[in-house]
Structures are given as C-alpha cells and as structure tokens.
Design an enzyme around this catalytic site. Structure first.
Site, PDB file in Angstrom:
ATOM      1  N   SER A  17      19.086  86.372  73.184  1.00  0.00           N
ATOM      2  CA  SER A  17      17.709  86.886  73.142  1.00  0.00           C
ATOM      3  C   SER A  17      17.516  88.147  73.989  1.00  0.00           C
ATOM      4  CB  SER A  17      16.722  85.801  73.583  1.00  0.00           C
ATOM      5  OG  SER A  17      16.724  84.746  72.658  1.00  0.00           O
ATOM      6  N   LYS A  68      12.429  72.344  74.542  1.00  0.00           N
ATOM      7  CA  LYS A  68      11.450  72.725  73.514  1.00  0.00           C
ATOM      8  C   LYS A  68      10.346  71.686  73.279  1.00  0.00           C
ATOM      9  CE  LYS A  68      14.489  75.785  70.887  1.00  0.00           C
ATOM     10  NZ  LYS A  68      14.984  76.149  69.559  1.00  0.00           N
ATOM     11  N   ASP A 104      10.955  79.047  65.257  1.00  0.00           N
ATOM     12  CA  ASP A 104      12.231  78.580  64.695  1.00  0.00           C
ATOM     13  C   ASP A 104      12.131  78.362  63.181  1.00  0.00           C
ATOM     14  OD1 ASP A 104      13.754  78.612  67.017  1.00  0.00           O
ATOM     15  OD2 ASP A 104      13.090  76.619  67.616  1.00  0.00           O
ATOM     16  N   GLY A 127      21.570  67.132  57.012  1.00  0.00           N
ATOM     17  CA  GLY A 127      21.428  67.048  58.462  1.00  0.00           C
ATOM     18  C   GLY A 127      20.007  66.659  58.833  1.00  0.00           C
ATOM     19  N   ALA A 128      19.899  65.895  59.912  1.00  0.00           N
ATOM     20  CA  ALA A 128      18.570  65.455  60.365  1.00  0.00           C
ATOM     21  C   ALA A 128      18.494  65.485  61.889  1.00  0.00           C
ATOM     22  CB  ALA A 128      18.272  64.052  59.840  1.00  0.00           C
ATOM     23  N   GLY A 129      19.225  66.391  62.524  1.00  0.00           N
ATOM     24  CA  GLY A 129      19.235  66.498  63.985  1.00  0.00           C
ATOM     25  C   GLY A 129      18.122  67.413  64.480  1.00  0.00           C
ATOM     26  N   ASN A 150      21.640  62.725  55.281  1.00  0.00           N
ATOM     27  CA  ASN A 150      22.212  62.639  56.634  1.00  0.00           C
ATOM     28  C   ASN A 150      23.163  61.464  56.753  1.00  0.00           C
ATOM     29  OD1 ASN A 150      22.196  63.871  59.287  1.00  0.00           O
ATOM     30  ND2 ASN A 150      21.330  61.935  60.017  1.00  0.00           N
ATOM     31  N   ARG A 151      24.225  61.670  57.562  1.00  0.00           N
ATOM     32  CA  ARG A 151      25.213  60.605  57.783  1.00  0.00           C
ATOM     33  C   ARG A 151      24.527  59.318  58.244  1.00  0.00           C
ATOM     34  NH1 ARG A 151      29.498  61.693  62.477  1.00  0.00           N
ATOM     35  NH2 ARG A 151      27.523  61.878  63.606  1.00  0.00           N
ATOM     36  N   LYS A 155      18.135  58.252  60.797  1.00  0.00           N
ATOM     37  CA  LYS A 155      17.598  59.519  61.334  1.00  0.00           C
ATOM     38  C   LYS A 155      16.932  60.339  60.239  1.00  0.00           C
ATOM     39  CE  LYS A 155      19.933  61.865  64.563  1.00  0.00           C
ATOM     40  NZ  LYS A 155      21.175  62.378  65.184  1.00  0.00           N
TER      41      LYS A 155
HETATM   42  P1  ATR Z   1      21.353  70.000  66.341  1.00  0.00           P
HETATM   43  O1  ATR Z   1      20.352  69.944  67.438  1.00  0.00           O
HETATM   44  O2  ATR Z   1      22.232  71.217  66.377  1.00  0.00           O
HETATM   45  O3  ATR Z   1      20.787  69.736  64.996  1.00  0.00           O
HETATM   46  P2  ATR Z   1      22.222  67.285  66.562  1.00  0.00           P
HETATM   47  O4  ATR Z   1      20.805  66.916  66.862  1.00  0.00           O
HETATM   48  O5  ATR Z   1      23.301  66.650  67.348  1.00  0.00           O
HETATM   49  O6  ATR Z   1      22.403  68.834  66.706  1.00  0.00           O
HETATM   50  O7  ATR Z   1      22.478  67.040  64.996  1.00  0.00           O
HETATM   51  C1  ATR Z   1      23.723  67.182  64.445  1.00  0.00           C
HETATM   52  C2  ATR Z   1      23.633  66.895  62.954  1.00  0.00           C
HETATM   53  O8  ATR Z   1      24.949  66.993  62.397  1.00  0.00           O
HETATM   54  C3  ATR Z   1      23.151  65.484  62.626  1.00  0.00           C
HETATM   55  O9  ATR Z   1      22.465  65.506  61.405  1.00  0.00           O
HETATM   56  C4  ATR Z   1      24.470  64.723  62.526  1.00  0.00           C
HETATM   57  O10 ATR Z   1      24.411  63.551  61.756  1.00  0.00           O
HETATM   58  P3  ATR Z   1      24.006  62.141  62.461  1.00  0.00           P
HETATM   59  O11 ATR Z   1      22.511  62.132  62.528  1.00  0.00           O
HETATM   60  O12 ATR Z   1      24.548  61.107  61.531  1.00  0.00           O
HETATM   61  O13 ATR Z   1      24.669  62.123  63.800  1.00  0.00           O
HETATM   62  C5  ATR Z   1      25.314  65.751  61.821  1.00  0.00           C
HETATM   63  N1  ATR Z   1      26.749  65.509  62.022  1.00  0.00           N
HETATM   64  C6  ATR Z   1      27.466  65.751  63.131  1.00  0.00           C
HETATM   65  N2  ATR Z   1      28.759  65.435  62.942  1.00  0.00           N
HETATM   66  C7  ATR Z   1      28.870  64.950  61.686  1.00  0.00           C
HETATM   67  C8  ATR Z   1      29.947  64.432  60.888  1.00  0.00           C
HETATM   68  N3  ATR Z   1      31.205  64.358  61.359  1.00  0.00           N
HETATM   69  N4  ATR Z   1      29.684  64.040  59.623  1.00  0.00           N
HETATM   70  C9  ATR Z   1      28.427  64.103  59.123  1.00  0.00           C
HETATM   71  N5  ATR Z   1      27.354  64.587  59.822  1.00  0.00           N
HETATM   72  C10 ATR Z   1      27.574  64.996  61.088  1.00  0.00           C
END
Ligand code: ATR
Length: 279
Positions: A17, A68, A104, A127-129, A150-151, A155
């Site tokens: 930034s 945040k 964001d 993804g759902a992180g 999401n895995r 989540k």
């Molecule tokens: P960020 O803040 O960068 O989003 P995070 O909150 O740790 O980081 O989220 C990581 C994301 O990547 C999540 O959706 C995670 O899936 P889970 O909710 O099942 O943990 C996903 N992720 C990380 N490693 C993975 C893997 N090996 N296979 C599938 N999904 C993965």
C-alpha cells in the site's frame, strides 16, 4: 503539514500500500499534501494504536489482517456496505471522528465490470475463507447470483447464511462442497478465493481444467505467483482472466479516492504495485 495516511496490521512489513499510494500522490503532485506509511500493530495493541493515531492526527488509516473485524468497535461511524460485510479496511479520521469503509469488495467487482456487467450473472465462488466474504457481498450487491464451493461445507453454509440474511431478495445463493465441481461448467464467472496454487504450492489448482470454457471469465484472488496454474489453464482454454494483483490494485484505487477525493491514477499505481510485487 501533509495529511498522514498509514497501513496497520500484523504482519505489515511487506505491504504494498505505501508504494502504491505514494506513487499516486507523486503523479498527481500531491506529495506535499499526503504521505503514506506503515506500522506493525499486534492484536493486543489495537486499542492503544488507534488512540495514538487519533492523537497524532492520522487522516487515512488502512487496516489489514488481523484487524479488519475487530477495528469496528473503535469506529464512530460505518459505511452501510462495510457494515453488511462486517469488515473494514479503510478509515477516515475527520477531526477525531472515525468512519469505516470497505474497498475489498471493489477489488473484485471493479475489474470484472471492466469486462462485463455483473447483473444477473451466475458466479461460482470456490472458497469460503476470510477473503471470500467481501468478494461474495460485492457480487450480490452488483446483482449476480452465487454458488459457493468449499472443502468444508459448513463454512460454505455459514457464509451463505450470512449473505442470505442481508441479501434476502431474489438473488440465488447456493453452496456445496467440492464434490460437484463439474457444475462450474455452466457458470459465467469462476472465482478462486482458496489458497490452492499459492506459493510455494504452485502445482495446485482449485478446479480441473476440463470444467472451464472459453465463454467464462476467470478471477484469481492469489497474487503470488503472478500467474497461478488456475490462471494459466484458464488462458489456455481461452477464458478472459483477471489476475490476483488486480484485486489488490482495485481495492487500493478505491481507497486512494476516499483519502484524496481525486481520481486514482491507475497505470502509475499499477506500475508501483507490480514493481514491488514481482521485481
Ligand atoms: P483467506 O483469508 O486467504 O481466505 P482462509 O480464511 O484460511 O484464508 O481460507 C482459505 C480457503 O482456502 C478456505 O476456503 C479453505 O477451505 P476450508 O474452509 O475447507 O479450510 C481453502 N483451502 C485451503 N487449503 C485447501 C485445500 N488443500 N483444498 C481445498 N480447499 C482449501
């Protein structure tokens, strides 16, 4: 005295930034009026740090991981979309009154809108992180429907419920685990917000190439490496592609405009970002 802007977070050492914003100030001849620095602020120290920044009359406060969400309790006002997302990355300090914003989500919607409208588009979000949240809110705000893959299905469900509690109108919000990824074939836009493919695991990808087609727009949230396996394969298929650095750039452009009230100089800020990221 220039208006002081700063990014706080932990870690913050490698934040891009300052370079991006200072390059923008310089290009617009604002370097006597604005300056952008960084400061490491740990979780335990957030409250004291905010007080100090107010006492020292910092004008723009950029907030990154891990603050945040926590930062919200120290604000006087919050912008409606930041409130919906439940996270703030941008604060304006006007005479000691702090107002929080979130840019964001614009890091995702603005680069996509340079290619197509988001209205009534079907978006697959893998993804759902943490990063997924602002992305998902932005897409719904712009009128897309969404399926979260999401895995960990719980989540995806949690995020989906949170979104539905805010956008409970006619937008479709669905979720699934990763066993139905073949469905992605029928989506207009495909987004990776997992960490799959991030350095050093550059051989990973969130989606088999066979589920992509040339009509789709592919959005990558990972900026290291510059070109992930997902992006490389999407380009081979003929998808239009948005690289991970563009998310960083566009959230920064929107933030620059909040701090300076001027149009952000995109090319200059992009060059500063890329020079610092991939030199
Ligand atoms: P960020 O803040 O960068 O989003 P995070 O909150 O740790 O980081 O989220 C990581 C994301 O990547 C999540 O959706 C995670 O899936 P889970 O909710 O099942 O943990 C996903 N992720 C990380 N490693 C993975 C893997 N090996 N296979 C599938 N999904 C993965």
């Amino acid at each position: 005295m220039p208006k002081k802007c700063i990014i706080i977070g932990d870690p913050v050492e490698h934040s891009l930034s300052p370079a991006m914003h200072n390059a923008g100030y310089k290009f617009l001849g604002l370097e006597d009026r604005f300056v952008f620095t960084k400061r490491r602020v740990t979780k335990n120290n957030l409250q004291d740090a905010i007080k100090e920044l107010k006492d020292d009359e910092f004008y723009g406060i950029t907030v990154t991981t891990p603050h945040k969400v926590e930062i919200i309790k120290y604000l006087d006002k919050i912008d409606p979309i930041a409130k919906k997302i439940g996270a703030v990355n941008t604060i304006l300090n006007k005479n000691g009154e702090l107002t929080g914003y979130n840019t964001d989500w614009l890091g995702t919607t603005n680069p996509i809108k340079e290619l197509t409208s988001l209205k009534n588009k079907k978006v697959a979000l893998i993804g759902a992180g943490g990063a997924s949240r602002a992305i998902a809110f932005g897409l719904l705000k712009e009128g897309s429907s969404l399926k979260i893959f999401n895995r960990t299905i719980q989540k995806a469900e949690q995020l989906s419920n949170k979104l539905a509690s805010v956008y409970n109108q006619d937008r479709l919000i669905e979720f699934s685990d990763l066993s139905n990824l073949e469905e992605v074939e029928s989506f207009d836009i495909v987004i990776n917000s997992t960490s799959l493919g991030m350095l050093p695991n550059t051989d990973q990808t969130p989606l088999p190439k066979k589920y992509l087609n040339s009509e789709q727009i592919v959005f990558e949230a990972i900026y290291n490496p510059h070109e992930t396996k997902f992006v490389k394969e999407a380009r081979e298929v003929g998808c239009r592609v948005i690289f991970g650095y563009e998310m960083l750039l566009h959230q920064g452009l929107a933030q620059f405009e909040i701090y300076t009230n001027r149009n952000a100089p995109k090319e200059v800020m992009k060059e500063a970002l890329l020079n610092n990221l991939y030199k």
